[in-house]
Design a protein around this motif. Structure first.
Motif, PDB file in Angstrom:
ATOM      1  N   ALA A  83      20.668 -25.608  42.929  1.00  0.00           N
ATOM      2  CA  ALA A  83      21.920 -25.059  42.397  1.00  0.00           C
ATOM      3  C   ALA A  83      22.458 -24.074  43.426  1.00  0.00           C
ATOM      4  O   ALA A  83      21.776 -23.112  43.783  1.00  0.00           O
ATOM      5  CB  ALA A  83      21.672 -24.360  41.069  1.00  0.00           C
ATOM      6  N   ILE A  84      23.668 -24.338  43.903  1.00  0.00           N
ATOM      7  CA  ILE A  84      24.289 -23.468  44.907  1.00  0.00           C
ATOM      8  C   ILE A  84      25.326 -22.585  44.222  1.00  0.00           C
ATOM      9  O   ILE A  84      26.315 -23.097  43.687  1.00  0.00           O
ATOM     10  CB  ILE A  84      24.980 -24.276  46.018  1.00  0.00           C
ATOM     11  N   PRO A  85      25.129 -21.264  44.264  1.00  0.00           N
ATOM     12  CA  PRO A  85      26.148 -20.375  43.710  1.00  0.00           C
ATOM     13  C   PRO A  85      27.351 -20.299  44.658  1.00  0.00           C
ATOM     14  O   PRO A  85      27.261 -20.733  45.816  1.00  0.00           O
ATOM     15  CB  PRO A  85      25.435 -19.032  43.617  1.00  0.00           C
ATOM     16  N   PRO A  86      28.462 -19.734  44.206  1.00  0.00           N
ATOM     17  CA  PRO A  86      29.603 -19.550  45.103  1.00  0.00           C
ATOM     18  C   PRO A  86      29.191 -18.703  46.314  1.00  0.00           C
ATOM     19  O   PRO A  86      28.220 -17.944  46.250  1.00  0.00           O
ATOM     20  CB  PRO A  86      30.627 -18.805  44.240  1.00  0.00           C
ATOM     21  N   PRO A  87      29.922 -18.811  47.414  1.00  0.00           N
ATOM     22  CA  PRO A  87      29.567 -18.072  48.630  1.00  0.00           C
ATOM     23  C   PRO A  87      29.357 -16.567  48.417  1.00  0.00           C
ATOM     24  O   PRO A  87      28.452 -15.990  49.010  1.00  0.00           O
ATOM     25  CB  PRO A  87      30.746 -18.344  49.566  1.00  0.00           C
ATOM     26  N   VAL A  88      30.162 -15.937  47.566  1.00  0.00           N
ATOM     27  CA  VAL A  88      29.999 -14.503  47.351  1.00  0.00           C
ATOM     28  C   VAL A  88      28.637 -14.211  46.725  1.00  0.00           C
ATOM     29  O   VAL A  88      27.992 -13.208  47.047  1.00  0.00           O
ATOM     30  CB  VAL A  88      31.161 -13.906  46.523  1.00  0.00           C
ATOM     31  N   GLY A  89      28.153 -15.055  45.845  1.00  0.00           N
ATOM     32  CA  GLY A  89      26.832 -14.893  45.252  1.00  0.00           C
ATOM     33  C   GLY A  89      25.724 -15.079  46.279  1.00  0.00           C
ATOM     34  O   GLY A  89      24.725 -14.342  46.254  1.00  0.00           O
ATOM     35  N   GLN A  90      25.905 -16.037  47.160  1.00  0.00           N
ATOM     36  CA  GLN A  90      24.914 -16.248  48.226  1.00  0.00           C
ATOM     37  C   GLN A  90      24.852 -15.029  49.131  1.00  0.00           C
ATOM     38  O   GLN A  90      23.772 -14.576  49.510  1.00  0.00           O
ATOM     39  CB  GLN A  90      25.285 -17.491  49.053  1.00  0.00           C
TER      40      GLN A  90
ATOM     41  N   ASN B 277      25.191 -21.052  52.647  1.00  0.00           N
ATOM     42  CA  ASN B 277      24.765 -20.122  53.686  1.00  0.00           C
ATOM     43  C   ASN B 277      23.333 -20.484  54.081  1.00  0.00           C
ATOM     44  O   ASN B 277      22.441 -20.492  53.237  1.00  0.00           O
ATOM     45  CB  ASN B 277      24.835 -18.702  53.106  1.00  0.00           C
ATOM     46  N   PRO B 278      23.074 -20.786  55.356  1.00  0.00           N
ATOM     47  CA  PRO B 278      21.732 -21.207  55.752  1.00  0.00           C
ATOM     48  C   PRO B 278      20.668 -20.127  55.517  1.00  0.00           C
ATOM     49  O   PRO B 278      19.527 -20.446  55.178  1.00  0.00           O
ATOM     50  CB  PRO B 278      21.865 -21.564  57.230  1.00  0.00           C
ATOM     51  N   GLU B 279      21.035 -18.881  55.677  1.00  0.00           N
ATOM     52  CA  GLU B 279      20.068 -17.808  55.434  1.00  0.00           C
ATOM     53  C   GLU B 279      19.702 -17.751  53.946  1.00  0.00           C
ATOM     54  O   GLU B 279      18.545 -17.560  53.574  1.00  0.00           O
ATOM     55  CB  GLU B 279      20.627 -16.469  55.910  1.00  0.00           C
ATOM     56  N   TRP B 280      20.691 -17.951  53.076  1.00  0.00           N
ATOM     57  CA  TRP B 280      20.442 -18.003  51.639  1.00  0.00           C
ATOM     58  C   TRP B 280      19.534 -19.188  51.299  1.00  0.00           C
ATOM     59  O   TRP B 280      18.578 -19.057  50.535  1.00  0.00           O
ATOM     60  CB  TRP B 280      21.769 -18.111  50.875  1.00  0.00           C
ATOM     61  N   LEU B 281      19.822 -20.353  51.887  1.00  0.00           N
ATOM     62  CA  LEU B 281      19.021 -21.545  51.620  1.00  0.00           C
ATOM     63  C   LEU B 281      17.576 -21.343  52.071  1.00  0.00           C
ATOM     64  O   LEU B 281      16.646 -21.753  51.378  1.00  0.00           O
ATOM     65  CB  LEU B 281      19.628 -22.778  52.290  1.00  0.00           C
ATOM     66  N   ALA B 282      17.373 -20.691  53.207  1.00  0.00           N
ATOM     67  CA  ALA B 282      16.008 -20.420  53.671  1.00  0.00           C
ATOM     68  C   ALA B 282      15.253 -19.603  52.630  1.00  0.00           C
ATOM     69  O   ALA B 282      14.088 -19.889  52.322  1.00  0.00           O
ATOM     70  CB  ALA B 282      16.029 -19.700  55.015  1.00  0.00           C
ATOM     71  N   GLY B 283      15.907 -18.605  52.070  1.00  0.00           N
ATOM     72  CA  GLY B 283      15.276 -17.808  51.024  1.00  0.00           C
ATOM     73  C   GLY B 283      14.975 -18.626  49.779  1.00  0.00           C
ATOM     74  O   GLY B 283      13.907 -18.503  49.179  1.00  0.00           O
ATOM     75  N   LEU B 284      15.922 -19.481  49.396  1.00  0.00           N
ATOM     76  CA  LEU B 284      15.727 -20.317  48.218  1.00  0.00           C
ATOM     77  C   LEU B 284      14.537 -21.259  48.410  1.00  0.00           C
ATOM     78  O   LEU B 284      13.722 -21.439  47.504  1.00  0.00           O
ATOM     79  CB  LEU B 284      16.995 -21.131  47.926  1.00  0.00           C
ATOM     80  N   LEU B 285      14.427 -21.842  49.590  1.00  0.00           N
ATOM     81  CA  LEU B 285      13.340 -22.779  49.866  1.00  0.00           C
ATOM     82  C   LEU B 285      11.974 -22.092  49.905  1.00  0.00           C
ATOM     83  O   LEU B 285      10.942 -22.764  49.903  1.00  0.00           O
ATOM     84  CB  LEU B 285      13.601 -23.541  51.168  1.00  0.00           C
ATOM     85  N   GLN B 286      11.959 -20.775  49.931  1.00  0.00           N
ATOM     86  CA  GLN B 286      10.703 -20.024  49.916  1.00  0.00           C
ATOM     87  C   GLN B 286      10.289 -19.602  48.511  1.00  0.00           C
ATOM     88  O   GLN B 286       9.222 -19.034  48.324  1.00  0.00           O
ATOM     89  CB  GLN B 286      10.828 -18.786  50.801  1.00  0.00           C
ATOM     90  N   THR B 287      11.138 -19.872  47.510  1.00  0.00           N
ATOM     91  CA  THR B 287      10.779 -19.496  46.142  1.00  0.00           C
ATOM     92  C   THR B 287       9.624 -20.362  45.652  1.00  0.00           C
ATOM     93  O   THR B 287       9.425 -21.482  46.130  1.00  0.00           O
ATOM     94  CB  THR B 287      11.978 -19.646  45.184  1.00  0.00           C
ATOM     95  N   GLN B 288       8.889 -19.845  44.696  1.00  0.00           N
ATOM     96  CA  GLN B 288       7.726 -20.560  44.177  1.00  0.00           C
ATOM     97  C   GLN B 288       8.107 -21.950  43.657  1.00  0.00           C
ATOM     98  O   GLN B 288       7.417 -22.932  43.923  1.00  0.00           O
ATOM     99  CB  GLN B 288       7.056 -19.749  43.080  1.00  0.00           C
ATOM    100  N   HIS B 289       9.210 -22.041  42.933  1.00  0.00           N
ATOM    101  CA  HIS B 289       9.643 -23.321  42.367  1.00  0.00           C
ATOM    102  C   HIS B 289       9.880 -24.371  43.458  1.00  0.00           C
ATOM    103  O   HIS B 289       9.389 -25.507  43.365  1.00  0.00           O
ATOM    104  CB  HIS B 289      10.904 -23.117  41.533  1.00  0.00           C
TER     105      HIS B 289
END
Length: 181
Positions: A168-175, A126-138
Motif C-alpha cells: 500500500a503506497i500512501p500519497p507522497p506527502v505521507g511517504q 519514494n525509494p527511501e520510503w520503500l526501502a524502509g517498508l521492505l524492512q518491516t517485519q511483515h
C-alpha cells in the motif's frame, strides 16, 4: 540473471493505493561476480560490494573488496544514487535485505548476489520510503517465504517472486513524513 525492465506507471494522489512491486519497479538488475582482494579498495581503486554492505538496512560503502586489476573490465554496475540494493541470495534471515543509496559511488560495483532496484519515475513512490517498508517485519516475512533453495545457507529470491509482492503506497506527502522520522 538478466536485467528486468518494466514500463513506468502513473502515480495518483489521495488515499493509499495497493500495487504490486511490478507496477512501480522499472528495473531489477544484478551485478557481476568479480574477483577481489581480501581488503577494502583504496582511493583511486575500484571495489566490489560485500553482502555486509547492505546488512541491517543501511548502505555501508566501506564494506567492499578491492577489485583485482585483471577483473576491472568485468565490473559493470556501479552503485547509483536513488537506487535500492537488495540481497537476492543468502541465508533466510538475510535474503531480501535492502538498503537505500543516497549518493553515487562510481568506484564501487555490485556483485552478482546484489540487485539494483530502480523505481519508475512516475511510480509516485519514494525509494527511501520503500526501502524502509521492505524492512518491516511483515514484508521481511513475505520476502523470506518466497525464497527458495534446499540449503539453509543459500536461499534465493527470484525477480518474479519479488515483483509479485503487493504493498500500500500512501500519497507522497505521507511517504515524506515517514522518511523524515
Amino acid at each position: 540473471v538478466r536485467a528486468i525492465s518494466k514500463p513506468s506507471v502513473k502515480g495518483t494522489a489521495g488515499a493509499p493505493r495497493i500495487v504490486t512491486l511490478r507496477e512501480i519497479i522499472q528495473r531489477v538488475a544484478p551485478g557481476v561476480s568479480v574477483n577481489g582482494e581480501d581488503r577494502r579498495c583504496r582511493p583511486g581503486e575500484f571495489g566490489v560490494l560485500k553482502l555486509s554492505a547492505i546488512a541491517g538496512g543501511r548502505f555501508r560503502p566501506n564494506e567492499n573488496k578491492a577489485i583485482r586489476q585483471d577483473e576491472k573490465e568485468r565490473a559493470v554496475r556501479p552503485v547509483r544514487k536513488g537506487s535500492l540494493l537488495m540481497s537476492r541470495s543468502n541465508t533466510l534471515e538475510l535474503v531480501g535485505t535492502v538498503a537505500f543509496v543516497d549518493a553515487d559511488w562510481p568506484h564501487l560495483f555490485l556483485p552478482d548476489l546484489i540487485w539494483e532496484i530502480t523505481l519508475a519515475p512516475s511510480s509516485g513512490c519514494n525509494p527511501e520510503w520503500l526501502a524502509g517498508l521492505l524492512q518491516t517485519q511483515h514484508l521481511r516475512q513475505q520476502l523470506q517465504s518466497r525464497a527458495s533453495g534446499t540449503s539453509g545457507s543459500m536461499k534465493k529470491l527470484s525477480t518474479r517472486s519479488l515483483l509479485s509482492i503487493a504493498i500500500a503506497i500512501p500519497p507522497p506527502v505521507g511517504q515524506e513524513k515517514v522518511v523524515q522520522l
